[in-house]
Each structure stands twice: as structure tokens, then as C-alpha cells.
Design an enzyme around this catalytic site. Structure first.
Site, PDB file in Angstrom:
ATOM      1  N   ASN A 192       7.494   2.224   6.672  1.00  0.00           N
ATOM      2  CA  ASN A 192       7.189   2.086   5.250  1.00  0.00           C
ATOM      3  C   ASN A 192       5.853   1.359   5.147  1.00  0.00           C
ATOM      4  O   ASN A 192       5.788   0.154   5.360  1.00  0.00           O
ATOM      5  CB  ASN A 192       8.318   1.292   4.566  1.00  0.00           C
ATOM      6  N   TRP A 193       4.820   2.122   4.840  1.00  0.00           N
ATOM      7  CA  TRP A 193       3.469   1.534   4.834  1.00  0.00           C
ATOM      8  C   TRP A 193       3.215   0.706   3.578  1.00  0.00           C
ATOM      9  O   TRP A 193       2.192   0.064   3.448  1.00  0.00           O
ATOM     10  CB  TRP A 193       2.408   2.645   4.963  1.00  0.00           C
ATOM     11  N   LYS A 194       4.129   0.782   2.625  1.00  0.00           N
ATOM     12  CA  LYS A 194       4.013   0.041   1.359  1.00  0.00           C
ATOM     13  C   LYS A 194       2.627   0.275   0.749  1.00  0.00           C
ATOM     14  O   LYS A 194       2.085   1.370   0.887  1.00  0.00           O
ATOM     15  CB  LYS A 194       4.343  -1.443   1.578  1.00  0.00           C
TER      16      LYS A 194
ATOM     17  N   HIS B 169      14.670   0.592  -2.573  1.00  0.00           N
ATOM     18  CA  HIS B 169      14.057  -0.512  -1.820  1.00  0.00           C
ATOM     19  C   HIS B 169      14.089  -1.779  -2.674  1.00  0.00           C
ATOM     20  O   HIS B 169      13.871  -1.731  -3.886  1.00  0.00           O
ATOM     21  CB  HIS B 169      12.617  -0.144  -1.432  1.00  0.00           C
TER      22      HIS B 169
ATOM     23  N   GLU C 261      12.039  -4.068  -3.108  1.00  0.00           N
ATOM     24  CA  GLU C 261      10.817  -4.367  -3.872  1.00  0.00           C
ATOM     25  C   GLU C 261      10.796  -3.571  -5.172  1.00  0.00           C
ATOM     26  O   GLU C 261      10.289  -4.042  -6.187  1.00  0.00           O
ATOM     27  CB  GLU C 261       9.579  -4.094  -2.998  1.00  0.00           C
TER      28      GLU C 261
ATOM     29  N   GLU D 178      18.644  -3.478   4.479  1.00  0.00           N
ATOM     30  CA  GLU D 178      17.495  -4.376   4.572  1.00  0.00           C
ATOM     31  C   GLU D 178      17.817  -5.690   3.852  1.00  0.00           C
ATOM     32  O   GLU D 178      17.646  -5.779   2.623  1.00  0.00           O
ATOM     33  CB  GLU D 178      16.266  -3.744   3.911  1.00  0.00           C
TER      34      GLU D 178
ATOM     35  N   GLY E 242       8.436  -2.227   8.191  1.00  0.00           N
ATOM     36  CA  GLY E 242       7.323  -2.499   7.276  1.00  0.00           C
ATOM     37  C   GLY E 242       6.082  -2.884   8.062  1.00  0.00           C
ATOM     38  O   GLY E 242       5.394  -2.035   8.636  1.00  0.00           O
ATOM     39  N   GLY E 243       5.819  -4.178   8.136  1.00  0.00           N
ATOM     40  CA  GLY E 243       4.592  -4.690   8.757  1.00  0.00           C
ATOM     41  C   GLY E 243       4.274  -4.083  10.116  1.00  0.00           C
ATOM     42  O   GLY E 243       3.127  -3.672  10.369  1.00  0.00           O
TER      43      GLY E 243
HETATM   44  P1  13P Z   1       9.070  -5.782   7.248  1.00  0.00           P
HETATM   45  O1  13P Z   1       9.329  -4.980   8.490  1.00  0.00           O
HETATM   46  O2  13P Z   1       7.612  -6.049   7.002  1.00  0.00           O
HETATM   47  O3  13P Z   1       9.928  -6.999   7.170  1.00  0.00           O
HETATM   48  O4  13P Z   1       9.510  -4.834   6.008  1.00  0.00           O
HETATM   49  C1  13P Z   1      10.734  -4.197   6.031  1.00  0.00           C
HETATM   50  C2  13P Z   1      10.775  -3.244   4.901  1.00  0.00           C
HETATM   51  O5  13P Z   1      10.810  -3.632   3.752  1.00  0.00           O
HETATM   52  C3  13P Z   1      10.771  -1.812   5.217  1.00  0.00           C
HETATM   53  O6  13P Z   1      11.074  -1.051   4.098  1.00  0.00           O
END
Ligand code: 13P
Length: 249
Positions: free
Chosen positions: A9-11, A94, A96, A166, A233-234
Site C-alpha cells: 500500500n503505497w498510500k 483501511h 486511515e 491491521e 505500508g512503509g
Molecule cells: P505500515 O507497514 O507502514 O505500518 O502500514 C501498514 C498499512 O497501513 C498497510 O495498509
């Protein structure tokens, strides 16, 4: 056997050039190893068309869409527009989006319906905030997320869902769930699915873990019986880290 999936997930990250470079690097590096998992990336959707044009064998999904067919919804993008650009997966639920954009159970249910109608595969995210974990009511909390937005589905449609657990307290914090915390919740989720549908449906549903998953902790998490991969994510923003995670089965 359940499908193993590692998704990035590149956000809201990366320039167009960086996105192209990352996508191409993932493709080049994956060819040098024999992966047991399916790879999916979820870039910002402005890059969809461009990334698809490279015709690489990596599934592409979107992080978001609006569940109406078309019309006066300024700034939004529909499922058919997304499909038209070649995306095959979408994230829904998600934390967020739940938190910053106030997407509630009812709205997520509409998104689930819209995605299924157009044949988009769904990675449905669930997970509890820290205060719920501290109260030790996380199973009830996560069950409600599934019941309210997914468990109205027919068995046939539910089979098209991938779940991602998550825990919010682990997202972007560097504080990953321990493998026993992850396994406990994943087993509980599988149990909820089994109770609602059947043991067979539950056994075939891939349940991914997300939250500070990285090349160092992935192998221990993925070794858990009920953890079928990760939503990253990161660490998905660096091809080497992403591939190390994907190669951790
Ligand atoms: P991180 O791996 O940066 O904690 O993020 C997880 C995430 O929200 C993937 O959707």
C-alpha cells in the site's frame, strides 16, 4: 490451499518517476527469485494508467473509490473508471479511510457491493485502535467490522474477499503485533467466518497481516498458521524490502 499474498500500500507517496522506478524494480527483482506469494501494489490512482502500460505481471489495485456509478461527485473516481484503467484489486476499510474520511460500516458496505458488482477483488481491512486492545475487547471490535460491512454477503460473494488485519496501533509506528497476537486474531477472524459461512469458506479465505511488517519480522509473522501474507505500508516503498518480505514464506 489458501493463496499467499503480499501487497504494497503505497498510500500518498512517490512522484510519478519514483512510482515507475519502484514498479519496474519490483518486477526485475521478483524474476531473480521464486516467490510463493502473489504480489499486488496499490499506488495512488493517478499512476494507474502509466504503470499498467508497462504490462508487467504484478497485480495493481486502488486504495479508494466512490461507490456511485457516475455523476456529480467532484473529486471522486468510480469503480468502472478504475476497472477501465486496468486495476484488479481494491482496498476497502483501511483505518486511515475510516479515521480521516469518516468511512463508516454502512458506507464500507456500499463500497463492497460496488466493487463486487464490477468484479474488483477486495482486500477488506479491519483492526482495532490501541484503547480497544488495552481493554482486551479487540475480538468483539473486529467481529463487528466484519459483521457490519461483509457478513451480509452471500457465500459465493464472500469467497471473493481477502481480509487484512491491521491493528491501528501497529500502523506506521514501528510497533508490530507479536506473532502470537497476530495469530490469535487471525484465528479468531477465521472462526467468525466459519461460524457465519462454513469451515470450508473460512479455510480458503486469505487473511493478511498489516502494521509495521518489515524484512526482519515478516518470516515470524508469516510462519503463523493463520497468517497468509501481508499488507505492507512503509516497507513496500523500497523494492528490496518489499521483495524480502514477499520472499519470507
Ligand atoms: P505500515 O507497514 O507502514 O505500518 O502500514 C501498514 C498499512 O497501513 C498497510 O495498509
Amino acid at each position: 490451499m489458501r493463496k499467499k499474498i503480499v501487497a504494497g500500500n503505497w498510500k500518498m507517496n512517490l512522484s510519478k518517476e519514483e512510482a515507475i522506478q519502484l514498479y519496474k524494480e519490483i518486477d526485475a527483482k521478483r524474476k531473480t527469485i521464486s516467490l510463493k506469494s502473489t504480489l499486488i501494489v496499490f499506488p495512488p490512482f493517478i499512476y494507474l494508467d502509466c504503470l499498467k502500460s508497462f504490462n508487467l505481471d504484478i497485480e495493481i489495485g486502488v486504495q479508494n473509490f466512490y461507490p456511485e456509478e457516475k455523476g456529480a461527485f467532484t473529486g471522486e473516481v468510480s469503480v468502472s473508471q478504475i476497472k477501465n484503467m486496468g486495476a484488479t484489486y481494491t482496498l476497502i476499510g483501511h483505518s486511515e479511510r475510516r479515521m480521516y474520511f469518516h468511512e463508516n460500516h454502512e458506507f464500507l458496505k456500499l463500497k463492497v457491493e460496488a466493487a463486487l458488482k464490477h468484479g474488483l477483488h477486495i482486500v477488506f481491512c479491519c483492526g482495532e485502535p490501541l484503547e480497544i486492545r488495552e481493554e482486551n475487547t479487540q475480538n468483539k471490535y473486529v467481529k463487528k467490522q466484519l459483521v457490519e460491512s461483509l457478513f451480509h454477503l452471500s457465500e459465493e460473494n464472500f469467497k471473493k474477499i481477502t481480509v487484512a488485519y491491521e491493528p491501528i496501533w501497529a500502523i506506521g509506528t514501528g510497533k508490530t503485533a507479536s506473532s502470537s497476537q497476530a495469530e490469535e486474531m487471525h484465528a479468531a477472524i477465521r472462526g467468525f467466518i466459519s461460524d457465519k459461512y462454513s469451515k470450508n469458506v473460512a479455510e480458503n479465505c486469505s487473511i493478511l497481516y498489516g502494521g509495521s511488517c518489515n524484512p526482519t519480522n515478516a518470516a515470524e509473522l508469516f510462519a503463523c498458521e493463520n497468517v497468509d501474507g501481508g499488507l505492507i505500508g512503509g516497507a513496500s516503498l523500497k523494492s528490496e524490502d518489499f521483495l524480502k518480505i514477499a520472499n519470507s514464506f
